[in-house]
Write a protein that holds these residues in place. Structure first.
Motif, short mmCIF file in Angstrom:
data_model
loop_
_atom_site.label_atom_id
_atom_site.label_comp_id
_atom_site.label_asym_id
_atom_site.label_seq_id
_atom_site.Cartn_x
_atom_site.Cartn_y
_atom_site.Cartn_z
N GLU A 174 -0.35 7.25 13.03
CA GLU A 174 -1.71 7.59 12.86
C GLU A 174 -2.03 6.61 11.61
O GLU A 174 -3.28 6.08 11.71
CB GLU A 174 -1.93 9.06 12.26
N LEU A 175 -1.23 6.59 10.40
CA LEU A 175 -1.61 5.79 9.37
C LEU A 175 -1.55 4.56 9.75
O LEU A 175 -2.76 3.63 9.29
CB LEU A 175 -0.43 5.73 8.28
N GLU A 176 -1.02 3.78 10.79
CA GLU A 176 -0.96 2.26 11.05
C GLU A 176 -2.18 2.02 11.53
O GLU A 176 -2.81 1.03 11.47
CB GLU A 176 0.40 2.03 11.93
N THR A 196 1.52 -5.59 9.91
CA THR A 196 1.50 -4.25 9.16
C THR A 196 3.21 -3.80 9.38
O THR A 196 3.63 -3.63 10.41
CB THR A 196 0.68 -3.33 9.52
N LYS A 197 3.88 -3.46 8.02
CA LYS A 197 5.10 -3.27 8.07
C LYS A 197 5.63 -2.13 7.24
O LYS A 197 5.32 -2.02 5.96
CB LYS A 197 5.89 -4.36 7.81
N LEU A 198 6.01 -0.85 8.01
CA LEU A 198 6.39 0.18 6.97
C LEU A 198 7.74 -0.09 6.43
O LEU A 198 8.86 -0.34 7.14
CB LEU A 198 6.56 1.45 7.98
N THR A 251 4.99 3.55 1.95
CA THR A 251 4.72 2.19 1.60
C THR A 251 4.74 1.27 2.72
O THR A 251 5.73 1.02 3.10
CB THR A 251 5.78 1.74 0.43
N PHE A 252 3.57 0.72 3.00
CA PHE A 252 3.42 -0.49 3.97
C PHE A 252 3.20 -1.86 3.06
O PHE A 252 2.72 -1.99 2.08
CB PHE A 252 2.07 -0.21 4.65
N LEU A 255 0.79 -1.24 -0.02
CA LEU A 255 -0.11 0.05 -0.06
C LEU A 255 0.99 1.27 0.04
O LEU A 255 1.74 1.65 0.98
CB LEU A 255 -0.84 -0.10 1.36
N SER A 256 1.07 1.94 -0.99
CA SER A 256 1.68 3.27 -1.13
C SER A 256 0.60 4.35 -1.23
O SER A 256 -0.09 4.58 -2.00
CB SER A 256 2.61 3.12 -2.48
N LEU A 257 1.04 5.32 -0.44
CA LEU A 257 0.20 6.42 -0.21
C LEU A 257 1.23 7.58 -0.10
O LEU A 257 2.32 7.57 0.41
CB LEU A 257 -0.63 6.22 1.09
N SER A 258 0.32 8.86 -0.50
CA SER A 258 0.96 10.32 -0.33
C SER A 258 0.30 10.98 0.58
O SER A 258 -0.84 11.22 0.44
CB SER A 258 1.00 10.88 -1.89
N VAL A 259 0.96 11.49 1.40
CA VAL A 259 0.41 12.18 2.85
C VAL A 259 1.17 13.37 3.14
O VAL A 259 2.35 13.58 2.53
CB VAL A 259 0.07 11.43 4.04
#
Length: 381
Positions: free
Chosen positions: A309-311, A325-327, A344-345, A297-301
């Motif tokens: 917060e994302l996790e 869940t791993k960054l 990216t997680f 999962l790749s995000l732009s924040v």
């Protein structure tokens, strides 16, 4: 002191007359409440700390030679009572294994030591021996920083220290003595060598320590940012459903200057009351029989958004099928919009009962993306 428990541990039934005579002879003030004695221990007997110590005194006065030996002992355990000393011993062992050294500092400090701890009301000593020992410490941090300063003047810069001891603070117009477990770290935890790189003692080290302790003691949770305080320039806390388990942070420069420390120091403090509470029951289960499905999962924040917060959102919406869940990637630079970051997680899904379908995971991923977008304005990359 319970006569019933004393008889169970010693093997002799003590009557009230004998118990009263023994306590009187020892100079112990007591109140009898139906066979249970609430005792106030005199200051000249610091060895009497627990109920079993009083039971031993009864046996000593009674005479060990009069106690008949028994070849068998039968008993049963009805419940497990948390033992604070076991918790502290386990914390000590863990910190020692993680490379920390235990120190014992003076519980009396100077007025200068508490000047930078303005939020903590100091307890002054009525007749101090010197100015350096005129205040009962409201925190273990001054003593630990003093230990760092002492070592720095002798050329030792790489330090990992911890201390367990009592502190003294004001609560509701009275003074309260309570235990505290605090650690500090500075310099390098691994020095540079021909086969290894240099690793600095920083917040990431303490995050690992707290994360490992949380797992060891059975507490789920995540890191949240702490507000700026007189102690921490920047800090985080491990938050659980039962409260804050630990706090970590980078010590403020104002506090470090008070001890002539001119480089960064990080610190942690543990919530002993929460750690000493009942742990979750450990359950063993079979090895996985069904394969997992892994997704990236790749995000732009915004750069101001914390990874925690994302996790938290990912785990909340990942259902019970989300097992890990791993960054594994974080980027800020020219290839992305200013003020933004790319994260990216790696997510791992698995069921213990069946083989998962891609369509199930697609639905969960869509929900995660939707929630991160609505709550944190995250965009899928």
């Amino acid at each position: 002191l319970s006569r019933e428990r004393a008889a169970s541990s010693i093997g002799v039934e003590f009557d009230d007359k004998f118990v009263r005579a023994t306590l009187d002879g020892l100079g112990i003030i007591y109140e009898n409440k139906g066979g249970n004695y609430e005792c106030i221990i005199p200051s000249f007997r610091p060895d009497l700390e627990r109920e079993i110590d009083l039971s031993e005194e009864l046996a000593r006065v009674y005479g060990f030679d009069k106690i008949e030996s028994k070849t068998t002992y039968v008993g049963h355990v009805t419940t497990i009572v948390p033992d604070d000393e076991n918790t502290i011993d386990e914390l000590r062992d863990y910190c020692a294994g993680a490379g920390f050294t235990e120190v014992i500092t003076n519980s009396l400090i100077s007025e200068q030591d508490v000047e930078t701890l303005a939020d903590l009301k100091p307890l002054p000593v009525v007749n101090p021996l010197s100015r350096e020992m005129s205040i009962m410490r409201p925190s273990l941090l001054p003593g630990l920083l003093g230990a760092i300063s002492y070592n720095l003047r002798r050329g030792e810069k790489n330090l990992n220290l911890f201390e367990y001891g009592n502190i003294f603070q004001a609560e509701k117009k009275k003074w309260v003595e309570s235990p505290q477990f605090t650690g500090v770290a500075c310099g390098n935890r691994v020095s540079k060598g021909w086969r290894q790189d240099q690793h600095t003692n920083d917040l990431f080290l303490l995050k690992g320590v707290v994360y490992d302790l949380a797992n060891r003691f059975g507490f789920d949770g995540s890191f949240g940012e702490l507000e700026k305080s007189i102690v921490y320039l920047y800090g985080m806390s491990w938050e659980t459903s039962s409260g804050s388990l630990a706090s970590i942070g980078s010590v403020t420069s104002e506090l470090l200057e008070n001890y002539d420390i001119d480089f960064p120091v990080v610190s942690f403090e543990l919530n002993l009351e929460l750690l000493g509470s009942s742990r979750e029951t450990v359950h063993f289960r079979k090895l996985p029989q069904f394969p997992s499905i892994d997704r990236d999962l790749s995000l732009s924040v915004l750069s101001s958004v914390s990874i925690g917060e994302l996790e938290s959102i990912i785990q909340k919406n990942g259902t019970d099928l989300l097992r890990a869940t791993k960054l594994y990637d974080l980027y800020e630079g020219d290839q992305i919009e200013s003020g933004m970051m790319s994260v990216t997680f790696s997510l791992s899904f698995r069921s213990d009962e069946r083989t998962l379908r891609d369509s199930e995971i697609d639905s969960i991923m869509e929900e995660i993306i939707s929630e991160t977008s609505s709550e944190l304005d995250a965009k899928l990359r």
